[in-house]
Write an enzyme that holds these catalytic residues in place. Sequence first.
Site, PDB file in Angstrom:
ATOM      1  CG  HIS B  66     116.943  20.897 126.950  1.00  0.00           C
ATOM      2  ND1 HIS B  66     117.124  20.809 125.581  1.00  0.00           N
ATOM      3  CD2 HIS B  66     118.117  20.504 127.503  1.00  0.00           C
ATOM      4  CE1 HIS B  66     118.344  20.371 125.331  1.00  0.00           C
ATOM      5  NE2 HIS B  66     118.976  20.174 126.476  1.00  0.00           N
ATOM      6  CD  GLU B  69     120.435  23.458 129.940  1.00  0.00           C
ATOM      7  OE1 GLU B  69     121.511  23.359 129.315  1.00  0.00           O
ATOM      8  OE2 GLU B  69     119.696  22.469 130.188  1.00  0.00           O
ATOM      9  CG  HIS B  70     120.923  24.299 124.798  1.00  0.00           C
ATOM     10  ND1 HIS B  70     121.753  23.824 123.820  1.00  0.00           N
ATOM     11  CD2 HIS B  70     120.710  23.261 125.641  1.00  0.00           C
ATOM     12  CE1 HIS B  70     122.025  22.550 124.056  1.00  0.00           C
ATOM     13  NE2 HIS B  70     121.401  22.180 125.157  1.00  0.00           N
ATOM     14  CD  GLU B 141     121.130  18.128 124.524  1.00  0.00           C
ATOM     15  OE1 GLU B 141     120.927  19.285 124.100  1.00  0.00           O
ATOM     16  OE2 GLU B 141     121.216  17.849 125.725  1.00  0.00           O
TER      17      GLU B 141
END
Lengths: 425, 423
Positions: B66, B69-70, B141
Amino acid sequence: MSVKNVTLSSGVEGLFIENQRFNTTLISFNFYMPLEKKRVAANALLPFILTSCSKAYPDFSRLNYKLNKLYGARLDASAEKNGDYQLLKMNISVINDRFSIDGESLIKQATDLLLGLIFEPNTENGAFLDTDLEREKRKAIEHIKGEFSEKRIYAKNRLIEEMYRGKVYGIPKCGTVSDVEAITGQSLYEAWEHLLKTAFVRVHVVGAALPAGLFEEVSDRFAKIERLDVVNCKGSRVTEFALEPYKVTECDDIAQGKLCMGFSCEMSGNDDESLPMMVMSDIFGGGPYSRLFANVREKMSLCYYCTASCIRQKGLLIVESGVEAQNCEKAQKEILNQLEIVKKGEFSDFEFESSIKSICDSLNTYNDSLTSLNNWYAIKINNTKLYSPSDIAEKIKKITKQDVIDAANGVNLHTVYKLVPKEVD
Amino acid sequence: MKREIFHSDIGESYIKATLSSGLKVYILEKPQYNSSYAIFGTKYGSIDTCFSVNGDKTRVPEGIAHFLEHKLFESEDGDAFAKYAKTGAYCNAFTSFDRTCYLFSCSDKFYENLDILLSFVQSPYFTKETVEKEQGIIGQEIRMYDDNPGWRVMFNMLKGMYHKHPVRIDIAGTVESIAQIDDQLLYKCYNTFYNPSNMFICIAGNVDAERVLKQIKDSVKPKDSIEIERINEDEPEEVVKPYVSQKLAVAQPIFCLGYKEKIETPERTLKEKVTTALLIEILAGDASPLYKKLITEGLINDEFSSEYFNGNGYAAVIFEGESNDPERVAEEIKAEVERVKAEGIDKKLFSAIRCGMYGNAIRMFDSVDGIAMQFVDCAVCDTGLFDEIKYLRSVTVDDVYRRLLKLDGEKTVLSVIKPMEEA
């Protein structure tokens, strides 16, 4: 794509949004009522109880069985606020007849089913049945209470409640728990009759063809009802807020704080006049090119989300962010600083052009979705002209930087709502 | 390049091409639409925490897929968001348990947008400074999900179900685990999983397939194909514990009941998935006797839902919702499973549900994003876009009944989120 608008009865319109690209057809009944404290809860319960059973389908389980047999026809209900009006929607969507394996007419059956649900509810002696009423009241109450569990939504609703304290728009869209508790079988029946007699109604069909006889049938149904004092959805009252601006901080057992800021905008809710506000709000806190994303999130690393959205019917701009409680002040200061930058016109051509392109690109995708088209026209009730998404895209392209600066200069902070973790407070 | 064209009698057809680099490309043309939707993805998700390439075994911090991905949105020549801002496209990305996808949707300048997508996904650029900046954003997040009861109830259930399998960890990791991520680790993961042989491109909308294929072929850099060995420790058949609970600021309890399944082969086949989806609807869908009972007795509301949760090395049938008495709901579901096992499946209900699912499968073709997302499943699970419709025409009530017999009431986990005031 073409749109045809016909008058079916007094205060009842039919809108055929012809679009050949879908495998599906959607039929939607949209009822518009004034937002009123005394009626809001019963009105909001109606779409749900009406789509759960009827005279022909007294048992909701049999109704759901029938929807499956109609190749997974979807029945949807909702109750929303549309400016100072309540918008009560009941839709059915079904795949087109050509896909039916044994050649039966799915659209005709789906249309008849929806008409039956709206006009022939499961009632006796002028009242809804207790079992149906209690089931739907319980679900409505759990739904209202459930908003507390979704902190982002909860914080936004609390902001609106505070900002419009004592005003029509401050009324919660489904009423309060005690409003729902007070509903009886008789009072709900009365609300149903009142809805059919007085609501402004628009029936949408989105799809390849207008179901044969549907608009005639709707005309006949309403011709049998005494249509008195039909609601005139002229427009909502913009820039009408509680007199005093508020700063409200509440505590909860949460990890991350929520910051919600409500701004008043000097504008009309009309499509011809409020579009600069739409662009201003997007440059301020819309896409990843916006001031809030680029600065509060990317540069300062303060949050995962910090967005601005505009409710044009009400001249309301809301900024929402999830931040650590100790960073709330810092974030708030930066949000206001970014607003000043937009007011002074110190945003770049890149930000301005990106925003125009992004809004137009997105508007031009609406024609590819039944639901987007239905929702688009459902909220276009206060406008004299029914603009299509591409009409609005064309108008957006003509907006200038100066229009955006002028819109920004009508924006003023009204209320700040914070939800913070308990131990920090 | 190997290329196949698939047709169906519902009036749709698509192209599947496999490039010499191993990249799989799926395209469905919708010339009558304004918009298009494109996804560039890799079979790499949160569960890939331990892997080996050429005997070199690596264990990476939780949440790194993840995080990657960012970070991929930033390239040396600026970030992808800024490039898309110039075209007006909507862009986004997501990471799940077994895949990471980068996507855009647009109604104009498709080929320009595709260039941006192809370019930024193939241009990693990580530095110490940019990694540190992202730790703050992703930290927020994670904190946001800490307050999300729907997310927590699911992950608590998975922790109660799996002893070893990394599906038990949060997709974004923890504030502590992401603190261990640095630029070198990101490059290592990128070079392993972002190899074209492990990737796919899925497109639906107003595009010219020939032009798209050429553009992709010209852009995707060939790399030496690598064999990735995903290392998972053996997962016991038993659950860790049958009941887990947590208190959060919610209005009423939220529950998630999962049936853990025995894994004989790593991935579930399309037939298994569709049969299970039918079974779940028959057992607990809104036309089922169980749903009627639970609604009538005030035990669930419209939030109730169910799904077949599965991926590499894990599978579970899950029921979730809100209830003032989650324990009672779990008992009722388990009792219903046993009742249907004993009495058999109602054939009329089976036929209605099958009809409903068939209609939904046709309806899916109205949406370009729906088609592109379905293509991702095709790429990850090696299935065809029309397989579900075909199988729904032939599946029988006996197939569903046999599937039902595999639900084991002894291997369930009930996860509950309780309001703060409850003890």
